[in-house]
Design an enzyme around this catalytic site. Structure first.
Site, PDB file in Angstrom:
ATOM      1  N   LYS A 105      17.873 -10.250   7.690  1.00 56.90           N
ATOM      2  CA  LYS A 105      17.238 -10.374   9.127  1.00 56.90           C
ATOM      3  C   LYS A 105      18.361 -10.613  10.151  1.00 56.90           C
ATOM      4  O   LYS A 105      18.974 -11.696  10.076  1.00 56.90           O
ATOM      5  CB  LYS A 105      16.225 -11.362   9.190  1.00 56.90           C
ATOM      6  N   ARG A 111       5.490 -14.572   8.683  1.00 55.39           N
ATOM      7  CA  ARG A 111       6.009 -15.470   7.451  1.00 55.39           C
ATOM      8  C   ARG A 111       5.841 -16.712   7.675  1.00 55.39           C
ATOM      9  O   ARG A 111       6.220 -17.675   6.883  1.00 55.39           O
ATOM     10  CB  ARG A 111       7.447 -14.513   7.057  1.00 55.39           C
ATOM     11  N   ASN A 141      -1.039 -30.553  23.218  1.00 62.70           N
ATOM     12  CA  ASN A 141       0.102 -29.778  23.696  1.00 62.70           C
ATOM     13  C   ASN A 141       0.735 -30.518  24.804  1.00 62.70           C
ATOM     14  O   ASN A 141       0.192 -31.154  25.477  1.00 62.70           O
ATOM     15  CB  ASN A 141      -0.200 -28.241  23.847  1.00 62.70           C
ATOM     16  N   SER A 171       8.959 -26.836  20.261  1.00 60.22           N
ATOM     17  CA  SER A 171      10.292 -26.694  20.554  1.00 60.22           C
ATOM     18  C   SER A 171      10.628 -28.173  20.964  1.00 60.22           C
ATOM     19  O   SER A 171      11.662 -28.043  21.710  1.00 60.22           O
ATOM     20  CB  SER A 171      10.671 -25.558  21.677  1.00 60.22           C
ATOM     21  N   MET A 186       6.549 -27.450  11.349  1.00 65.93           N
ATOM     22  CA  MET A 186       6.942 -26.109  11.304  1.00 65.93           C
ATOM     23  C   MET A 186       7.999 -25.708  12.575  1.00 65.93           C
ATOM     24  O   MET A 186       8.670 -24.497  12.729  1.00 65.93           O
ATOM     25  CB  MET A 186       5.780 -24.862  11.355  1.00 65.93           C
ATOM     26  N   GLY A 187       8.074 -26.647  13.459  1.00 66.79           N
ATOM     27  CA  GLY A 187       8.739 -26.086  14.614  1.00 66.79           C
ATOM     28  C   GLY A 187      10.257 -26.589  14.548  1.00 66.79           C
ATOM     29  O   GLY A 187      11.006 -25.702  15.194  1.00 66.79           O
ATOM     30  N   THR A 188      10.657 -27.434  13.973  1.00 67.05           N
ATOM     31  CA  THR A 188      12.064 -27.738  13.826  1.00 67.05           C
ATOM     32  C   THR A 188      12.890 -27.052  12.732  1.00 67.05           C
ATOM     33  O   THR A 188      12.715 -26.800  11.639  1.00 67.05           O
ATOM     34  CB  THR A 188      12.148 -29.344  13.272  1.00 67.05           C
ATOM     35  N   ASP A 189      13.734 -25.899  13.594  1.00 65.95           N
ATOM     36  CA  ASP A 189      14.330 -25.109  12.734  1.00 65.95           C
ATOM     37  C   ASP A 189      15.915 -25.027  13.236  1.00 65.95           C
ATOM     38  O   ASP A 189      16.592 -23.941  13.284  1.00 65.95           O
ATOM     39  CB  ASP A 189      13.668 -23.768  12.885  1.00 65.95           C
ATOM     40  N   GLY A 221       9.086 -26.853   7.136  1.00 62.80           N
ATOM     41  CA  GLY A 221       9.108 -25.361   7.008  1.00 62.80           C
ATOM     42  C   GLY A 221      10.399 -24.942   8.108  1.00 62.80           C
ATOM     43  O   GLY A 221       9.907 -25.063   8.985  1.00 62.80           O
TER      44      GLY A 221
HETATM   45  P1  NAD Z   1       6.843 -20.994  22.458  1.00 60.93           P
HETATM   46  O1  NAD Z   1       7.917 -20.851  23.399  1.00 60.93           O
HETATM   47  O2  NAD Z   1       5.953 -19.586  22.586  1.00 60.93           O
HETATM   48  O3  NAD Z   1       6.051 -22.279  22.733  1.00 60.93           O
HETATM   49  C1  NAD Z   1       6.857 -23.364  22.464  1.00 60.93           C
HETATM   50  C2  NAD Z   1       5.843 -24.838  22.307  1.00 60.93           C
HETATM   51  O4  NAD Z   1       6.622 -26.041  22.227  1.00 60.93           O
HETATM   52  C3  NAD Z   1       4.732 -24.919  23.272  1.00 60.93           C
HETATM   53  O5  NAD Z   1       3.747 -25.379  22.473  1.00 60.93           O
HETATM   54  C4  NAD Z   1       5.307 -25.903  24.131  1.00 60.93           C
HETATM   55  O6  NAD Z   1       4.408 -26.309  25.083  1.00 60.93           O
HETATM   56  C5  NAD Z   1       6.340 -26.750  23.270  1.00 60.93           C
HETATM   57  N1  NAD Z   1       7.469 -27.304  23.736  1.00 60.93           N
HETATM   58  C6  NAD Z   1       8.308 -26.903  24.415  1.00 60.93           C
HETATM   59  N2  NAD Z   1       9.210 -27.888  24.956  1.00 60.93           N
HETATM   60  C7  NAD Z   1       8.637 -28.958  24.426  1.00 60.93           C
HETATM   61  C8  NAD Z   1       9.234 -30.332  24.401  1.00 60.93           C
HETATM   62  N3  NAD Z   1      10.428 -30.831  24.902  1.00 60.93           N
HETATM   63  N4  NAD Z   1       8.654 -31.374  23.654  1.00 60.93           N
HETATM   64  C9  NAD Z   1       7.311 -30.718  23.282  1.00 60.93           C
HETATM   65  N5  NAD Z   1       6.803 -29.670  23.053  1.00 60.93           N
HETATM   66  C10 NAD Z   1       7.446 -28.747  23.701  1.00 60.93           C
HETATM   67  O7  NAD Z   1       7.556 -20.860  21.032  1.00 60.93           O
HETATM   68  P2  NAD Z   1       7.094 -20.388  19.475  1.00 60.93           P
HETATM   69  O8  NAD Z   1       7.345 -18.997  19.487  1.00 60.93           O
HETATM   70  O9  NAD Z   1       5.458 -20.757  19.681  1.00 60.93           O
HETATM   71  O10 NAD Z   1       7.762 -21.370  18.549  1.00 60.93           O
HETATM   72  C11 NAD Z   1       7.523 -22.715  18.774  1.00 60.93           C
HETATM   73  C12 NAD Z   1       8.822 -23.225  17.766  1.00 60.93           C
HETATM   74  O11 NAD Z   1       8.691 -22.974  16.513  1.00 60.93           O
HETATM   75  C13 NAD Z   1      10.165 -23.169  18.329  1.00 60.93           C
HETATM   76  O12 NAD Z   1      10.668 -24.286  18.168  1.00 60.93           O
HETATM   77  C14 NAD Z   1      10.644 -21.951  17.195  1.00 60.93           C
HETATM   78  O13 NAD Z   1      12.112 -22.036  17.331  1.00 60.93           O
HETATM   79  C15 NAD Z   1       9.956 -22.353  15.890  1.00 60.93           C
HETATM   80  N6  NAD Z   1       9.891 -21.450  14.921  1.00 60.93           N
HETATM   81  C16 NAD Z   1      10.063 -22.073  13.823  1.00 60.93           C
HETATM   82  C17 NAD Z   1      10.003 -21.211  12.531  1.00 60.93           C
HETATM   83  C18 NAD Z   1      10.276 -21.499  11.203  1.00 60.93           C
HETATM   84  O14 NAD Z   1      10.431 -20.642  10.481  1.00 60.93           O
HETATM   85  N7  NAD Z   1      10.170 -22.673  10.989  1.00 60.93           N
HETATM   86  C19 NAD Z   1       9.877 -19.727  13.077  1.00 60.93           C
HETATM   87  C20 NAD Z   1       9.590 -19.407  14.117  1.00 60.93           C
HETATM   88  C21 NAD Z   1       9.552 -20.244  15.195  1.00 60.93           C
END
Ligand code: NAD
Length: 334
Positions: free
Chosen positions: A80, A123, A172, A212, A232-235, A305
Site C-alpha cells: 500500500k 480494514r 470527543n 489523533s 486504534m488511533g495511535t499509529d 491496533g
Molecule cells: P480525523 O482527522 O477525521 O479525526 C481526528 C479525531 O481525533 C477527532 O475525533 C478529533 O477530535 C480528535 N483529535 C484531534 N486532535 C486531538 C487531540 N490533540 N486530542 C484528542 N483528540 C484529538 O481522523 P480519522 O481519520 O478519524 O483518524 C483518527 C486517528 O486514527 C488518526 O490518528 C489516524 O492516524 C488513526 N488511524 C489509525 C489506523 C490504524 O490502523 N491504527 C488507521 C487509520 C487511521
C-alpha cells in the site's frame, strides 16, 4: 489463475478496481473475514509484514510511504502506497490518500491496482472488530466511542456486528464533531448519549479510541474491570490515547508486537519500562488458539491496533475477488 493452471508464457491481465467502486463491493463482513484470516496467517508464520517506509517528501507538505508484505497462505503479495497531503482538503480531496498494488507471487507481475482510501477505514475497523470478537465479554452491551472523526463511523459500524450492544456513549475533544457519532448510532438503531470520560468508562463494556491525540485521554481510574479497550488511533511515534497504567493492569494484545512497541500505544508503557514486550500477545495467536485471550470476566483487555500492511493487502485482494466475481473489474494487458 494460479501457477499450476497457467500455460507457460501466458500472462494474466491486470485488474483495476478504482476508489469509487470499493464501497459498493466491500462489506464490513468481507473486511472482517479478510483481516481475521490474515492475522491468523501471521500467527502461523505464513504471512509477514516488511519494514515500513515513511518519508517527508519536502513537497506539498506531504508524508509519503509504503506498507508491504507477503501472505504465502493466501497468495497475496503487494504494497500500500500513500500518505498524507495536508492541502488536499482545500482541493475537495481526502487528505489521506492510498493505493494498493498486488503482484503475482509466482512471477512478480502486477496483478491489481486498487483504490485504498475506503479500504483503509474498513480494514482498521475490522481489526478493532476482530479484537472485540475475541477479547470482549460476550455479555457486553454498552459501546463507548472516544473520537468522532472520519474513522469513528466505520469503527462503530464494525463493532456493533460483534456483540449485542444496546446503546452507545461517546466523547470527543472537539464536541462539535459529536453529531457524527449520534448520526451513526441512529443509522444503526442504537440510542446515543454524549458523556464525559468518567461517565463513559463507568458505562462502557467496550471502549474504542480513534483519535489523533498526542497525550493520554482515557485514565487508569476510568476503566472498569471487565472492559475491553480497542485502542486504534495511535499509529505513529508520539501519539497516545491511554494512560500507560491501563496497560500495566490489562492483558495486552496487538496486531504485530514489533509495530506496537515502536509506533503503537505500547510504545509509551514499554518505553517507560512499565510493561515488557513479552507481555504483549499478537491477536493472531488468540485467533489460532495458540495463546489465551480473556481469561476471566474481570480482566481488562487492550487491543493496540497499529495497522499493518497485510491488513491492507488482505482487504484489497478481497475487493479484487469480489470485483471479478461480479464482472466489475477493469482489465488491462500487462
Ligand atoms: P480525523 O482527522 O477525521 O479525526 C481526528 C479525531 O481525533 C477527532 O475525533 C478529533 O477530535 C480528535 N483529535 C484531534 N486532535 C486531538 C487531540 N490533540 N486530542 C484528542 N483528540 C484529538 O481522523 P480519522 O481519520 O478519524 O483518524 C483518527 C486517528 O486514527 C488518526 O490518528 C489516524 O492516524 C488513526 N488511524 C489509525 C489506523 C490504524 O490502523 N491504527 C488507521 C487509520 C487511521
Amino acid at each position: 489463475m494460479n501457477a499450476e493452471t497457467r500455460t507457460s508464457g501466458e500472462e494474466e491481465d491486470m485488474r483495476i478496481v478504482p476508489e469509487a467502486e470499493i464501497a459498493g463491493l466491500m462489506s464490513e463482513d468481507a473486511a472482517f473475514d479478510a483481516v481475521e484470516t490474515v492475522f491468523a496467517a501471521m500467527s502461523r508464520g505464513e504471512a509477514r509484514n516488511f519494514p515500513v517506509v515513511r518519508e517527508d517528501i519536502g513537497y506539498a507538505g506531504a508524508l509519503y510511504g509504503f506498507k508491504s508484505g507477503f501472505d504465502r497462505a493466501n497468495g497475496v503479495l503487494g504494497l500500500k502506497s500513500g500518505g498524507y497531503w495536508p492541502e488536499n482538503a482545500e482541493k475537495g480531496l481526502t487528505n489521506h490518500q492510498s493505493t494498493v498494488v498486488l503482484f503475482d507471487p509466482d512471477t512478480g507481475q502486477p496483478q491489481a491496482l486498487v483504490g485504498g482510501n475506503h479500504l483503509t477505514a474498513l480494514r482498521t475497523a475490522a481489526a478493532s472488530a476482530v479484537s472485540i470478537k475475541h477479547l470482549s465479554r460476550p455479555d457486553a452491551r454498552v459501546l463507548g466511542m472516544v473520537g468522532a472523526g472520519h474513522q469513528s463511523a466505520f469503527q462503530m459500524r464494525a463493532a456493533v456486528r460483534q456483540r449485542d450492544f444496546d446503546r452507545v456513549v461517546g466523547w470527543n475533544m472537539h464536541p462539535e464533531m459529536l453529531p457524527r457519532l449520534a448520526q451513526t448510532a441512529e443509522e444503526l438503531g442504537l440510542p446515543f448519549e454524549a458523556v464525559d470520560l468518567d461517565d463513559l468508562g463507568a458505562q462502557a463494556d467496550v471502549i474504542v479510541t480513534i483519535t489523533s491525540s498526542f497525550s493520554a485521554l482515557v485514565q487508569g481510574s476510568q476503566v472498569r474491570p471487565g472492559t475491553h479497550v480497542a485502542c486504534m488511533g495511535t499509529d505513529t511515534k508520539g501519539k497516545q490515547e491511554l494512560d500507560p497504567a491501563i496497560l500495566e493492569y490489562a492483558r495486552v494484545f496487538t496486531d504485530e508486537v514489533a509495530q506496537a512497541v515502536s509506533i503503537g500505544e505500547c510504545q509509551h508503557a514499554v518505553g517507560a519500562g512499565r510493561i515488557s514486550e513479552s507481555a504483549i500477545t499478537a491477536i493472531g495467536d488468540v485467533i489460532t488458539g495458540n495463546r489465551p485471550g480473556r481469561m476471566s470476566a474481570d480482566d481488562v483487555t487492550v487491543f493496540d491496533g497499529t495497522g499493518v500492511g497485510l491488513q491492507d493487502l488482505a482487504v484489497a485482494a478481497r475487493a479484487v475477488a469480489l470485483a471479478v466475481s461480479r464482472g466489475a473489474a477493469r482489465e488491462v494487458e500487462v
